[in-house]
Structures are given as structure tokens and as C-alpha cells.
Write a protein that holds these residues in place. Structure first.
Motif, PDB file in Angstrom:
ATOM      1  N   LEU A   1       0.829  -1.206   0.000  1.00 39.78           N
ATOM      2  CA  LEU A   1       0.000   0.000   0.000  1.00 39.78           C
ATOM      3  C   LEU A   1       0.863   1.257   0.000  1.00 39.78           C
ATOM      4  O   LEU A   1       0.529   2.254  -0.656  1.00 39.78           O
ATOM      5  CB  LEU A   1      -0.928  -0.004   1.220  1.00 39.78           C
ATOM      6  N   ASP A   2       1.968   1.219   0.726  1.00 42.83           N
ATOM      7  CA  ASP A   2       2.853   2.385   0.773  1.00 42.83           C
ATOM      8  C   ASP A   2       3.401   2.705  -0.615  1.00 42.83           C
ATOM      9  O   ASP A   2       3.426   3.866  -1.047  1.00 42.83           O
ATOM     10  CB  ASP A   2       3.994   2.109   1.751  1.00 42.83           C
ATOM     11  N   ILE A   3       3.848   1.676  -1.348  1.00 44.84           N
ATOM     12  CA  ILE A   3       4.380   1.882  -2.702  1.00 44.84           C
ATOM     13  C   ILE A   3       3.304   2.421  -3.638  1.00 44.84           C
ATOM     14  O   ILE A   3       3.519   3.380  -4.390  1.00 44.84           O
ATOM     15  CB  ILE A   3       4.960   0.559  -3.253  1.00 44.84           C
ATOM     16  N   LEU A   4       2.111   1.826  -3.589  1.00 43.64           N
ATOM     17  CA  LEU A   4       1.037   2.240  -4.489  1.00 43.64           C
ATOM     18  C   LEU A   4       0.585   3.666  -4.210  1.00 43.64           C
ATOM     19  O   LEU A   4       0.318   4.437  -5.145  1.00 43.64           O
ATOM     20  CB  LEU A   4      -0.146   1.272  -4.368  1.00 43.64           C
ATOM     21  N   ILE A   5       0.494   4.025  -2.940  1.00 42.53           N
ATOM     22  CA  ILE A   5       0.061   5.389  -2.598  1.00 42.53           C
ATOM     23  C   ILE A   5       1.095   6.406  -3.061  1.00 42.53           C
ATOM     24  O   ILE A   5       0.745   7.483  -3.575  1.00 42.53           O
ATOM     25  CB  ILE A   5      -0.202   5.492  -1.083  1.00 42.53           C
ATOM     26  N   LYS A   6       2.378   6.078  -2.907  1.00 46.18           N
ATOM     27  CA  LYS A   6       3.431   6.988  -3.387  1.00 46.18           C
ATOM     28  C   LYS A   6       3.316   7.196  -4.903  1.00 46.18           C
ATOM     29  O   LYS A   6       3.582   8.284  -5.420  1.00 46.18           O
ATOM     30  CB  LYS A   6       4.811   6.437  -3.035  1.00 46.18           C
ATOM     31  N   MET A   7       2.920   6.134  -5.615  1.00 43.72           N
ATOM     32  CA  MET A   7       2.829   6.223  -7.067  1.00 43.72           C
ATOM     33  C   MET A   7       1.689   7.132  -7.534  1.00 43.72           C
ATOM     34  O   MET A   7       1.751   7.698  -8.626  1.00 43.72           O
ATOM     35  CB  MET A   7       2.645   4.824  -7.658  1.00 43.72           C
ATOM     36  N   ILE A   8       0.640   7.291  -6.738  1.00 46.53           N
ATOM     37  CA  ILE A   8      -0.489   8.117  -7.170  1.00 46.53           C
ATOM     38  C   ILE A   8      -0.522   9.480  -6.480  1.00 46.53           C
ATOM     39  O   ILE A   8      -1.402  10.295  -6.756  1.00 46.53           O
ATOM     40  CB  ILE A   8      -1.835   7.392  -6.910  1.00 46.53           C
ATOM     41  N   GLU A   9       0.448   9.720  -5.590  1.00 46.45           N
ATOM     42  CA  GLU A   9       0.424  10.987  -4.842  1.00 46.45           C
ATOM     43  C   GLU A   9       0.521  12.197  -5.760  1.00 46.45           C
ATOM     44  O   GLU A   9      -0.180  13.192  -5.572  1.00 46.45           O
ATOM     45  CB  GLU A   9       1.556  11.007  -3.810  1.00 46.45           C
ATOM     46  N   SER A  10       1.392  12.114  -6.768  1.00 42.40           N
ATOM     47  CA  SER A  10       1.569  13.248  -7.678  1.00 42.40           C
ATOM     48  C   SER A  10       0.265  13.545  -8.429  1.00 42.40           C
ATOM     49  O   SER A  10      -0.167  14.700  -8.527  1.00 42.40           O
ATOM     50  CB  SER A  10       2.696  12.947  -8.665  1.00 42.40           C
ATOM     51  N   LYS A  11      -0.380  12.503  -8.936  1.00 40.37           N
ATOM     52  CA  LYS A  11      -1.640  12.670  -9.653  1.00 40.37           C
ATOM     53  C   LYS A  11      -2.718  13.212  -8.718  1.00 40.37           C
ATOM     54  O   LYS A  11      -3.530  14.062  -9.110  1.00 40.37           O
ATOM     55  CB  LYS A  11      -2.078  11.327 -10.243  1.00 40.37           C
ATOM     56  N   ALA A  12      -2.710  12.738  -7.467  1.00 40.29           N
ATOM     57  CA  ALA A  12      -3.710  13.193  -6.502  1.00 40.29           C
ATOM     58  C   ALA A  12      -3.539  14.683  -6.205  1.00 40.29           C
ATOM     59  O   ALA A  12      -4.522  15.427  -6.114  1.00 40.29           O
ATOM     60  CB  ALA A  12      -3.610  12.375  -5.216  1.00 40.29           C
ATOM     61  N   ARG A  13      -2.268  15.130  -6.059  1.00 41.79           N
ATOM     62  CA  ARG A  13      -2.019  16.559  -5.791  1.00 41.79           C
ATOM     63  C   ARG A  13      -2.511  17.430  -6.945  1.00 41.79           C
ATOM     64  O   ARG A  13      -3.092  18.489  -6.741  1.00 41.79           O
ATOM     65  CB  ARG A  13      -0.530  16.796  -5.541  1.00 41.79           C
ATOM     66  N   LYS A  14      -2.287  16.964  -8.178  1.00 45.81           N
ATOM     67  CA  LYS A  14      -2.738  17.731  -9.341  1.00 45.81           C
ATOM     68  C   LYS A  14      -4.263  17.858  -9.374  1.00 45.81           C
ATOM     69  O   LYS A  14      -4.803  18.845  -9.873  1.00 45.81           O
ATOM     70  CB  LYS A  14      -2.243  17.070 -10.622  1.00 45.81           C
ATOM     71  N   GLN A  15      -4.948  16.856  -8.856  1.00 46.55           N
ATOM     72  CA  GLN A  15      -6.416  16.891  -8.836  1.00 46.55           C
ATOM     73  C   GLN A  15      -6.965  17.501  -7.550  1.00 46.55           C
ATOM     74  O   GLN A  15      -8.183  17.544  -7.352  1.00 46.55           O
ATOM     75  CB  GLN A  15      -6.979  15.456  -8.976  1.00 46.55           C
ATOM     76  N   ASN A  16      -6.039  17.948  -6.670  1.00 40.37           N
ATOM     77  CA  ASN A  16      -6.465  18.511  -5.380  1.00 40.37           C
ATOM     78  C   ASN A  16      -7.214  17.472  -4.531  1.00 40.37           C
ATOM     79  O   ASN A  16      -8.219  17.772  -3.884  1.00 40.37           O
ATOM     80  CB  ASN A  16      -7.349  19.743  -5.594  1.00 40.37           C
ATOM     81  N   VAL A  17      -6.693  16.234  -4.581  1.00 44.33           N
ATOM     82  CA  VAL A  17      -7.266  15.144  -3.793  1.00 44.33           C
ATOM     83  C   VAL A  17      -6.318  14.813  -2.653  1.00 44.33           C
ATOM     84  O   VAL A  17      -5.123  14.570  -2.867  1.00 44.33           O
ATOM     85  CB  VAL A  17      -7.494  13.884  -4.661  1.00 44.33           C
ATOM     86  N   SER A  18      -6.822  14.811  -1.436  1.00 38.17           N
ATOM     87  CA  SER A  18      -6.015  14.424  -0.284  1.00 38.17           C
ATOM     88  C   SER A  18      -6.207  12.935  -0.017  1.00 38.17           C
ATOM     89  O   SER A  18      -7.311  12.403  -0.123  1.00 38.17           O
ATOM     90  CB  SER A  18      -6.429  15.219   0.959  1.00 38.17           C
ATOM     91  N   ILE A  19      -5.102  12.255   0.315  1.00 36.23           N
ATOM     92  CA  ILE A  19      -5.151  10.819   0.590  1.00 36.23           C
ATOM     93  C   ILE A  19      -4.998  10.598   2.088  1.00 36.23           C
ATOM     94  O   ILE A  19      -4.029  11.055   2.701  1.00 36.23           O
ATOM     95  CB  ILE A  19      -4.044  10.065  -0.176  1.00 36.23           C
ATOM     96  N   GLN A  20      -5.944   9.906   2.678  1.00 34.63           N
ATOM     97  CA  GLN A  20      -5.906   9.596   4.103  1.00 34.63           C
ATOM     98  C   GLN A  20      -5.835   8.083   4.275  1.00 34.63           C
ATOM     99  O   GLN A  20      -6.536   7.346   3.581  1.00 34.63           O
ATOM    100  CB  GLN A  20      -7.139  10.147   4.816  1.00 34.63           C
ATOM    101  N   THR A  21      -4.985   7.656   5.188  1.00 39.21           N
ATOM    102  CA  THR A  21      -4.827   6.215   5.421  1.00 39.21           C
ATOM    103  C   THR A  21      -5.232   5.866   6.851  1.00 39.21           C
ATOM    104  O   THR A  21      -5.058   6.668   7.767  1.00 39.21           O
ATOM    105  CB  THR A  21      -3.381   5.767   5.172  1.00 39.21           C
ATOM    106  N   ALA A  22      -5.758   4.676   7.011  1.00 40.96           N
ATOM    107  CA  ALA A  22      -6.113   4.165   8.336  1.00 40.96           C
ATOM    108  C   ALA A  22      -5.848   2.660   8.321  1.00 40.96           C
ATOM    109  O   ALA A  22      -6.704   1.880   7.896  1.00 40.96           O
ATOM    110  CB  ALA A  22      -7.581   4.463   8.654  1.00 40.96           C
TER     111      ALA A  22
END
Length: 363
Positions: free
Chosen positions: A225-246
Motif C-alpha cells: 500500500l505504501d508503494i502504491l500510494i506513493k505512485m499516485i500521490e503526484s496525480k492526486a495533488r494535481k487533482q487537489n485530492v487528499s489521501i488519508q490512510t487508516a
């Protein structure tokens, strides 16, 4: 009306008519004629409600109650009471025949009722068979489309393999020429790992006609999950999407196909991002429950209707303008091949939730 109520009414009528017979002077013979005819009412009611038994028993009861009146109050002579004796005989004949007729109609009604139920059942079976035929026809059409897309995918996979090999080679050269501190960067590891995964996916497409052999290894879900989230973080920032993990602590390691797991989770994460083109919140959860690992991807996008939710795992169905309709169908196929479960929930204008459920081996 309940049978018991009818029985009470019939008994009351017989007793009431009999009472008036015994308490009406014989000189008023006209009233006795009327009272005799009134006996037919409880006989007919008993016959219609209880069949032959009802008609005969009520007629016999009237006979028992009425004959003493004939002998005691009318003298009992056949010459003077022939009409009354014939009337008593008629009571029993009418009781039997009416009961016979009522039972015949009741049996006929029951026969038609059962026939109607059988026809309804046959109609329901025919309806189900028609629906099954339509579903089979739909699946055949889908199979034709999948066969075509399989051929196209195989051709595309052949074309992708060569440039992919060049990319992998270039990554190796860059890594060898990079400074030592940069070689240790996790991004080189991710690049190598993901190009290898893409190569595996290409191989799977080339072997689309047969189920590929799974390569299992021990998986640490936190690392995946850590690797996958890092891979989409850039795309998420461009879309103004915050990623929260639990993530629940102490999740167990498990054996499975790591490439299949990453492909499923990456598709679900990208699906969540695509549901929020104008920004929002993407929630990634992981927990253990009743011998299962449950990974939840929750978006706060536009959501879906119930009708859309029923179709999302069908190939080529998409709610997005630029979607291909293959992402979630691939997720479902991979999940089925690995004995995982995919559950989806969604509410319009509230968002969607996808749960990937992975059974853990019993201890």
C-alpha cells in the motif's frame, strides 16, 4: 365466514323453527306449512358449507326433531300426515343432492385453482427461462466482443513488449551511472519493480486464452500500500485530492500473487481518483476481521445509482466519458481467480466504497 359460525347459525335456525312448530297450535295449519318450508334454509346452508355430510346430518337432525311433533300433535296417522312424511323424506333427499352438488362444485373450483397455480408456476418458469436465454445471449455477445478485444490486446501487447524492454534497459543504465546516494533512492526501486510488473501484465495478456500460472510469495500489505500510494500521490495533488490512510496495526503477512494484488489495488485507487476530477478525499483503510484482510478504497466523488452499481463489473461498461470500461472488470476477474471478494457500495452525490476481501489461511 368461519365454519364454526356457519355451524352455530344452522343449529340456531333448526332449533328456532322446531320451537315454533311445537308452540304453534295445529289449528293454524298455514303457519306449519310455512315453518316446514323454512327447514330447507338450514339444510341448504349445511349442504353448501359442509357438503354431503352437512346436508344429510342437518336433514336427519330435522327429522329427529320434527317426527315427534307429527306423532304427538298431529296424531301420527299416515292418511292425515302423508304430506308431512313426504316432506321429511324430501328434507333428506334435498340434503343429500345439494351436498353432492356443492362438493362437486367445490372439487371443480379446487381443480381450477390448482390449474391456475400450475399455470402461474409454468408462466414463472417460462419467464425465468426467457431471462436466462436473454442473459446467455448477452454473454455470447460479450464473449464475441471479448474475443475481438483479446486479439487486439495480444497484438498490442506484442508491440508494447519491445519498447518496454528498452525502458527497463535504460533504467538499469541510469541506475549504474547515477551517484551512490541516488542509487539508493526508493524511486529507482519503484521504477524497476513497476516495469517488471508491467512486463508481467503484458505476458498475462499474451496468455489471455489460458489461465496464467500464479506466482505466490509472502506479502507485507503495509509495503504494498505504501508503494502504491506513493505512485499516485503526484496525480492526486494535481487533482487537489487528499489521501488519508487508516491501517490497523499488526496485520499478518500472507501468501498470494503480489502482481495480481498490486494490479487490483492500483485499479481501485485510480478509479477513486477518477471519481473526483474536481478534488476531494480518498481514504485507504486496511484491517483484519474474522480471518479476513479487508482493504477499503473510499472516495468522496459523485457516486452512482443502484442501476449503475449493478453494472460496474461488466466489461466495457463505464460511467466516465473517457473510460474504457475494462478496469473494474479486470479487477473482478483477477479477484475471482485468486478467490478474493470485491464488494462495492455507492450513494449518488456522496461517493463510493470498494472492499477487497482476502481470506487468510486458518491457523
Amino acid at each position: 365466514m368461519n365454519k364454526k359460525y356457519w355451524l352455530v347459525i344452522i343449529v340456531v335456525l333448526i332449533l328456532t323453527i322446531t320451537y315454533f312448530h311445537y308452540h304453534t297450535p295445529t289449528s293454524i295449519w298455514q303457519f306449519h306449512l310455512i315453518l316446514m318450508q323454512l327447514y330447507f334454509i338450514p339444510i341448504l346452508l349445511a349442504a353448501f358449507q359442509f357438503g354431503i355430510k352437512g346436508g344429510v346430518i342437518s336433514a336427519l337432525a330435522i327429522t329427529v326433531f320434527y317426527l315427534p311433533h307429527v306423532f304427538l300433535q298431529w296424531g301420527g296417522l299416515v292418511e292425515t300426515n302423508l304430506l308431512r312424511f313426504l316432506q321429511v323424506l324430501l328434507f333428506n333427499v334435498i340434503g343429500y343432492l345439494t351436498g353432492l352438488k356443492a362438493e362437486g362444485e367445490r372439487k371443480e373450483t379446487e381443480k381450477y385453482r390448482k390449474l391456475a397455480e400450475k399455470l402461474k408456476e409454468l408462466n414463472e418458469q417460462q419467464k425465468q427461462q426467457s431471462e436466462l436465454l436473454l442473459e446467455m445471449e448477452r454473454k455470447l455477445r460479450m464473449a464475441d466482443r471479448l474475443a475481438i478485444i483479446g486479439e487486439l490486446t495480444a497484438s498490442l501487447a506484442h508491440e508494447v513488449r519491445n519498447p518496454l524492454a528498452s525502458i527497463r534497459g535504460s533504467i538499469q543504465i541510469l541506475k549504474e551511472q547515477a551517484p551512490e546516494n541516488l542509487k539508493a533512492s526508493e524511486f529507482f526501486t519503484i521504477l524497476e519493480h513497476e516495469t517488471q510488473r508491467i512486463n508481467t501484465v503484458v505476458d498475462n495478456y499474451l496468455n489471455f486464452a489460458r489461465r496464467p500460472a500464479q506466482s505466490k510469495s509472502t506479502i507485507n500489505l503495509y509495503e504494498v500500500l505504501d508503494i502504491l500510494i506513493k505512485m499516485i500521490e503526484s496525480k492526486a495533488r494535481k487533482q487537489n485530492v487528499s489521501i488519508q490512510t487508516a491501517f490497523e496495526e499488526n496485520l499478518p503477512l500472507f501468501d498470494s500473487d503480489p502482481n495480481a494484488l498490486k494490479q487490483v489495488l492500483m485499479n481501485l485507487l485510480l478509479n477513486g481518483l477518477q471519481a473526483m476530477p474536481e478534488g476531494g478525499r480518498l481514504i485507504v483503510q486496511a484491517r483484519q476481521d474474522n480471518g479476513q484482510l479487508i482493504i477499503s478504497i473510499i472516495d468522496r466523488g459523485k457516486g452512482m445509482t443502484e442501476e449503475q452499481l449493478e453494472k460496474i463489473f461488466q466489461p466495457f461498461y463505464t460511467t466516465k466519458k473517457e473510460g474504457t470500461g475494462l478496469g473494474l472488470s479486470i479487477v473482478k476477474r483477477i479477484a475471482d481467480e485468486n478467490n478474493w471478494q470485491i464488494k462495492a457500495e455507492s450513494k449518488l452525490n456522496e461517493g463510493s466504497r470498494f472492499d477487497l476481501i482476502i481470506p487468510l489461511p486458518s491457523a
